[in-house]
Design a protein around this motif. Structure first.
Motif, PDB file in Angstrom:
ATOM      1  N   TYR A   1       0.830  -1.204   0.000  1.00 19.33           N
ATOM      2  CA  TYR A   1       0.000   0.000   0.000  1.00 19.33           C
ATOM      3  C   TYR A   1       0.864   1.254   0.000  1.00 19.33           C
ATOM      4  O   TYR A   1       0.575   2.223  -0.719  1.00 19.33           O
TER       5      TYR A   1
ATOM      6  N   GLN B   1       0.540   4.072  -2.907  1.00 21.82           N
ATOM      7  CA  GLN B   1      -0.269   5.260  -2.642  1.00 21.82           C
ATOM      8  C   GLN B   1       0.456   6.381  -1.918  1.00 21.82           C
ATOM      9  O   GLN B   1      -0.041   7.506  -1.907  1.00 21.82           O
TER      10      GLN B   1
ATOM     11  N   ALA C   1      -3.126  -2.336  -5.182  1.00 16.63           N
ATOM     12  CA  ALA C   1      -3.407  -1.052  -4.538  1.00 16.63           C
ATOM     13  C   ALA C   1      -3.357   0.114  -5.511  1.00 16.63           C
ATOM     14  O   ALA C   1      -3.906   1.187  -5.216  1.00 16.63           O
TER      15      ALA C   1
ATOM     16  N   VAL D   1      -6.776   1.572  -6.361  1.00 18.33           N
ATOM     17  CA  VAL D   1      -7.575   2.292  -5.366  1.00 18.33           C
ATOM     18  C   VAL D   1      -7.645   3.761  -5.760  1.00 18.33           C
ATOM     19  O   VAL D   1      -6.610   4.399  -5.968  1.00 18.33           O
TER      20      VAL D   1
ATOM     21  N   LEU E   1      -8.931   8.512  -1.169  1.00 16.89           N
ATOM     22  CA  LEU E   1      -7.948   8.721  -0.107  1.00 16.89           C
ATOM     23  C   LEU E   1      -7.784  10.200   0.199  1.00 16.89           C
ATOM     24  O   LEU E   1      -7.636  10.598   1.366  1.00 16.89           O
TER      25      LEU E   1
ATOM     26  N   PHE F   1      -5.452   3.724   5.886  1.00 19.78           N
ATOM     27  CA  PHE F   1      -5.024   2.382   5.468  1.00 19.78           C
ATOM     28  C   PHE F   1      -5.931   1.304   6.048  1.00 19.78           C
ATOM     29  O   PHE F   1      -6.362   0.384   5.339  1.00 19.78           O
TER      30      PHE F   1
ATOM     31  N   GLY G   1      -8.081   1.321   2.871  1.00 22.62           N
ATOM     32  CA  GLY G   1      -7.175   0.493   2.073  1.00 22.62           C
ATOM     33  C   GLY G   1      -7.389  -0.997   2.266  1.00 22.62           C
ATOM     34  O   GLY G   1      -7.553  -1.743   1.298  1.00 22.62           O
TER      35      GLY G   1
END
Length: 265
Positions: free
Chosen positions: A85, A89, A151, A154, A159, A173, A177
């Motif tokens: 992740y 991100q 990820a 996403v 976010l 997260f 996430g």
């Protein structure tokens, strides 16, 4: 055409299930050398199961395999989820270089790092211990790569809106996430569980104590423990195959989604 497809599918399933039936037939063999033919005696199979769990080291080997497989799978999911992740991100210096190093380690054969891992475990005093068998596999380049690729799908807007609302990165997260990464994480859990369930080399190298042997190592000892009884050894192998098959059946939907779909449904 539909009938032909059904017939072909039935034949394929029958061919795939034939080895399973052969294992059941051999597991019901009545003596140490009889292969059992094509007959299946459920009473004899039950006697073998009772004998395996009644005495000897098989229950201990089964317990050790459960501890080893679950320990590695859970830790792999936790650390690979966080690392994957972050690489997908979060923005930080050296992110691309770090990811390139992770991908580069995928080219290394596990045998190449076997000796360095053993030296490290020995220096830490973890020989003949569960941590010595579990910790070296608690995170892998494949797991980080799998989660990172998943990820990437996403939505950043999701976010960003959470950050605008004042949520911290850890909360984002855990609350956003992880739920979106669930198919990838369950796929990774399943793959690592299966890999460790069948792991023979590392436990054989790092664990000299029979009390720590998992099933792959213990099954090789059953041949001498039970005077090479084909029926008993085959029954032990049959029982060994049940947990991964059951887990695969339960998680198959997530396994397919984790390998074929993106992170957002």
């Amino acid at each position: 055409m539909k009938a032909l497809r059904g017939t072909l599918l039935t034949l394929v399933v029958a061919v795939m299930l034939l080895p399973v039936y052969a294992m059941l037939a051999v597991s019901s063999a009545s003596d140490a050398t009889d292969l059992g033919g094509l007959s299946f005696d459920i009473a004899q199979l039950g006697e073998h199961v009772s004998r395996l769990f009644g005495n000897g080291g098989f229950p201990l080997y089964l317990r050790n395999s459960v501890i080893l497989s679950l320990g590695v799978a859970v830790l792999e999911v936790v650390f690979s989820a966080a690392a994957g992740y972050a690489l997908a991100q979060l923005r930080f210096p050296g992110r691309s270089v770090l990811f390139a190093v992770v991908v580069g380690t995928l080219s290394l054969s596990p045998i190449v790092v076997l000796v360095p891992m053993y030296v490290i475990v020995r220096e830490l005093g973890w020989i003949n211990s569960f941590q010595g068998m579990i910790v070296p596999f608690m995170v892998s380049a494949f797991g980080v790569f799998l989660v990172r690729q998943f990820a990437l799908s996403v939505p950043r807007e999701l976010l960003l809106s959470a950050r605008v609302d004042g949520a911290g990165e850890l909360r984002i997260f855990l609350r956003i996430g992880v739920p979106l990464l669930r198919p990838a994480l369950l796929t990774l859990f399943l793959l690592q569980f299966l890999a460790q369930w069948d792991n023979l080399i590392w436990p054989l190298v790092v664990a000299n104590d029979p009390g720590l042997w998992p099933l792959p190592v213990g099954l090789s000892q059953l041949q001498t423990e039970y005077d090479f009884s084909i029926g008993l050894v085959s029954t032990a192998a049959l029982i060994t195959a049940v947990p991964p098959l059951a887990l695969m059946f339960v998680l198959q939907r997530y396994y397919v989604a984790g390998l074929t779909l993106g992170g957002v449904k």
